[in-house]
Each structure stands twice: as structure tokens, then as C-alpha cells.
Design a protein around this motif. Structure first.
Motif, short mmCIF file in Angstrom:
data_model
loop_
_atom_site.label_atom_id
_atom_site.label_comp_id
_atom_site.label_asym_id
_atom_site.label_seq_id
_atom_site.Cartn_x
_atom_site.Cartn_y
_atom_site.Cartn_z
N VAL A 12 12.40 -56.06 29.19
CA VAL A 12 13.46 -56.46 28.25
C VAL A 12 14.79 -56.44 29.00
CG1 VAL A 12 12.28 -55.59 26.19
CG2 VAL A 12 13.79 -54.07 27.49
N THR A 13 15.81 -56.98 28.37
CA THR A 13 17.14 -56.92 28.95
C THR A 13 17.82 -55.59 28.60
OG1 THR A 13 18.24 -57.88 27.03
CG2 THR A 13 17.36 -59.42 28.66
N LEU A 14 18.87 -55.27 29.33
CA LEU A 14 19.63 -54.06 29.03
C LEU A 14 20.19 -54.13 27.61
CD1 LEU A 14 20.90 -51.37 29.87
CD2 LEU A 14 22.82 -52.67 30.85
N GLU A 15 20.66 -55.31 27.19
CA GLU A 15 21.23 -55.45 25.86
C GLU A 15 20.18 -55.19 24.77
OE1 GLU A 15 23.68 -57.11 28.82
OE2 GLU A 15 21.59 -57.64 28.35
N GLN A 16 18.96 -55.65 24.99
CA GLN A 16 17.89 -55.40 24.03
C GLN A 16 17.55 -53.92 23.97
OE1 GLN A 16 15.06 -58.10 25.74
NE2 GLN A 16 15.70 -59.84 24.47
N LYS A 17 17.57 -53.28 25.14
CA LYS A 17 17.29 -51.85 25.19
C LYS A 17 18.41 -51.06 24.50
CE LYS A 17 15.63 -48.33 28.41
NZ LYS A 17 15.33 -48.02 29.82
N GLU A 37 11.22 -58.95 21.04
CA GLU A 37 10.96 -58.98 22.49
C GLU A 37 10.32 -57.68 22.95
OE1 GLU A 37 13.90 -59.41 21.08
OE2 GLU A 37 14.54 -61.47 21.47
#
Length: 417
Positions: free
Chosen positions: A128-133, A217
Motif C-alpha cells: 500500500v502507499t504511505l497515505e493509505q497506511k 487496497e
């Protein structure tokens, strides 16, 4: 010494007696390492203690933003990153740690110093992306997920957690851990970057289901892992030794020793309290009343001590944390039956508040009423920090360089003053 001062002094004495330097000292008499990595809320004092024993060793220190670089030698690099929600600085710190450990060769030695908070401070997103995390971490915190549930999720979204940091190196790893979790499970502390992992993608997916978190995601990544399409976290790390050197019990025992040294009886109830802060406060209020009225389960005068880690389900957008929320809920549960009490985090910063925690006094309820403060309204919007700031009853310490979980003290039957 008045009772409020007794409780405050016990807090500071406990932090000093259970300081990272004191906890580390017995474990720093072995072979000189080739590299030292320290991360978490206690990273800086742990690194200082290690470098005093092993001067000149290349060292990477990953600490919370706002930490001052005091007296670190030239061989040490300090990187500051974000907590409790990781950001770009957290990702940069994780990459540095993985790179430096990965460069070590077989036959070399790494000393890894781990303390709570390291999970957010060192984020290497995977799948996942940092933003999703970031968004997922906020949702889990808001939902009131406990640290074990949050870490099961984090471990399966990271290239550093769940043993994967230690798996990145061929060097022998000696990891010394200061625990900030109930039960002192090393795989939970900072999401267990040096510890074999027993959680699975399926369990991480179950956490999302439990709190009705969509995160499509993340769910796709977890499902791929559960289906065997993504490797699980390592369940064996034969080149790693993990040792817990400090825990909440050390903090409680140090506070108990100080109070009893002042001629006052102190009893440790437990270091394993968990659950919603407001519910824990009601249970503590009932126990304090029982001691006062019936001498059960112990006779007063006495200071009751407890530890562990409460959770807070966010309903509002106020300022506070689990210790401040516990203190406000305790005040409401006691009402006019006031006691001296202190609830504070050992790290010196409680949630979104700059305070470590808050005091209660026998007249707190009356003072709040006179000031027009409706404690229940503050509690409902999770604004305990503002409530105690208005009463001038916050304990302000700043970041302490410790992370041994929480310390709660309730004085029953002691003379006011």
C-alpha cells in the motif's frame, strides 16, 4: 510533604529509577557491536547508554520529532520521525535502518535497542502507499482498536515490522527491548521488527472486519497474503536474540518503593489493566471507595498503584489521551467523594495533549463546578486535556525519553494537604 506532591514525586522517582540507562546497564558487558540501531520513544537515552559502554560504534538513532540531539557523539546519526501516525520522515528512517542493517555481513554484530513508538517512527509500507497506511492507522485509533490488533495489521503492511527488519541482515542481532505493552509480548513491542511473527494475513483481515473498516487496497493486499500470493512474515529468526529489559512492572515497583520510603503504604493492583479508559476509571473508583469504607481489599491509608494500557474510542475532536480521559472519568465516577490521584504516561505526552497526565484532588469536582466546567460534556467530546488545563491540574513534563506504559496512583485515607 502534601499528598499531591507525594504522587508527583513518586512519578518522577519511578522514571529515574527505571530509566533506560539503569535498565540497559546489566546488558552492556558483552562483545562490542559493529553497529547500533536505536528506535522508539526511549531511543535517545538508550543510545547514549550503549555508546557510553561501546564508544565510537556507528549508531543510528530514530526518535520522535521534537527530540533534542543532546550529547550524541559524532559516530551517531539522529533521525526524527512522526508518531503516532507515520509520515514521510518515518519512511525515510525505515529505509535508513534497513539499508544499514542490510549492509552488515555474516559474522558481524548488531545491537538493536527497541522501545515503544518504534512502529510509527519506522514505517516501510508494503503493498500500500504511505497515505493509505496513514489513513488506516487513524481509523484503527479512532475505532479504539487495541495495540495487538493494530500491530497485526501494521506487520502485514511493512517491510520492517513482524521480524522483517532483522530478516534484512546476515549479521548476528542482539535486540534489547523496553516494553510498553500489557503482557510484555516482544512481538507486539514496536510491532516486533526483530521478533518472529505468529500473526497472519488472515488475522489482519479479521481486524478490519471487526471494526468495519473498508480500506479496499489494504483488504486486497491482505487477501492476497491469505491466499498465499504474498509471503507471510518470518516465523523463525535463528540469528536473533530478543531480551526484554524493562516493563511497566519496573515502573510500578519503583513508584511503590519511593512512596513506602516516605512512610506511606503502597499496593500494586496490577500492571495488566486493559480496556476503555472510562470503564477502567469506574472500576478504580469502586475499589477506592471499598478501601475507604470497608478496608477491602486492603486497609488504608494507602496509595493504590496500577499500570497497563487503556484505550479510547474517539467520539469528538478534543485534546487528550488515555491518561487524561481516565482521570476525567475517575473524577466523574467519584463525584464529591474526592481523592488525590494521578494518571500519567511514562513517555510524558498523553495522546494529542502536551501533558503527561492529570491530577485529581478532593475538591476537583467542586472546583470544576464553580468554574462552570461540565466534565461529562468534556468527556463525551474527548476533551479531557482542555478540562484539566482549565483547572490547572495537568502534569507537564515534556517528552521523558521513557516508554514503560502508564502509571496510575490513587491515595486513599491520606491526610489532605
Amino acid at each position: 510533604m502534601n499528598t499531591r506532591s507525594l504522587l508527583e514525586n513518586a512519578y518522577h522517582a519511578a522514571l529515574e529509577a527505571a530509566s533506560p540507562a539503569q535498565l540497559l546497564a546489566p546488558h552492556l558487558n558483552g562483545e562490542k557491536p559493529d553497529f547500533i540501531l536505536a528506535f522508539g520513544k526511549a531511543a535517545l537515552p538508550m543510545a547514549r547508554a550503549a555508546l557510553a559502554a561501546f564508544p565510537g560504534v556507528e549508531t543510528l538513532v530514530i526518535a520522535p520529532s521534537g527530540t533534542e540531539n543532546l550529547d550524541l557523539p559524532e559516530s551517531a546519526t539522529l533521525m526524527l520521525s512522526s508518531h503516532p501516525v507515520p509520515d514521510a520522515s518515518s519512511a525515510e528512517a525505515a529505509e535508513a535502518a534497513l539499508s544499514r542493517l542490510g549492509a552488515l555481513k555474516e559474522g558481524q554484530q548488531a545491537l538493536v535497542l527497541v522501545s515503544g513508538g518504534g512502529s510509527a517512527l519506522m514505517a516501510a509500507p508494503d503493498g500500500v502507499t504511505l497515505e493509505q497506511k496513514q489513513a488506516l492507522t487513524r481509523e484503527l485509533l479512532r475505532a479504539g482498536a487495541d495495540i495487538g490488533e493494530i500491530n497485526a495489521v501494521r506487520k502485514h503492511l511493512s517491510r520492517s515490522k513482524g521480524g522483517r527488519l532483522a530478516a534484512s541482515t546476515k549479521a548476528k542481532v542482539t535486540a534489547l527491548l523496553i516494553s510498553d505493552v500489557v503482557g510484555d509480548d516482544p512481538s507486539v513491542i514496536a510491532s516486533g521488527p526483530t521478533v518472529p511473527d505468529t500473526t497472519t494475513f488472515a488475522q489482519a483481515l479479521a481486524v478490519l472486519n471487526r471494526y468495519d473498516i473498508s480500506a479496499p487496497e489494504v483488504r486486497a493486499h491482505f487477501q492476497a497474503g491469505a491466499d498465499g500470493k504474498v509471503p507471510e512474515t518470518p516465523d523463525s529468526l535463528p540469528h536473533v536474540t530478543n531480551t526484554i529489559i524493562g516493563s511497566n512492572r519496573h515502573l510500578l515497583e519503583a513508584a511503590q518503593a519511593y512512596i513506602e520510603g516516605q512512610g506511606v503504604r503502597a499496593v500494586i493492583l496490577s500492571d495488566s489493566f486493559e480496556g476503555e479508559a472510562s470503564e477502567l476509571a469506574k472500576a478504580h473508583a469502586a475499589m477506592a471507595r471499598s478501601v475507604q469504607q470497608y478496608g477491602n481489599p486492603v486497609e488504608g491509608p494507602v496509595v493504590l498503584l496500577s499500570g497497563g494500557e487503556a484505550t479510547v474510542t474517539l467520539r469528538g475532536n478534543g485534546v487528550g489521551g488515555r491518561n487524561l480521559e481516565f482521570a476525567l472519568a475517575l473524577l466523574l465516577a467519584l463525584g464529591e467523594d474526592g481523592f488525590y490521584a494521578l494518571s500519567a504516561g511514562s513517555d510524558g505526552v498523553d495522546g494529542s495533549s502536551p501533558a503527561a497526565g492529570a491530577f485529581l484532588t478532593p475538591d476537583s469536582f467542586a472546583r470544576a463546578r464553580a468554574a462552570g466546567l461540565n466534565g461529562r460534556e468534556y468527556l463525551e467530546r474527548n476533551d479531557s486535556g482542555s478540562f484539566f488545563a482549565a483547572l490547572n491540574d495537568c502534569l507537564m513534563t515534556g517528552p521523558s525519553g521513557h516508554n514503560l506504559n502508564d502509571l496510575r496512583l490513587i491515595a486513599v485515607g491520606l491526610a489532605e494537604g
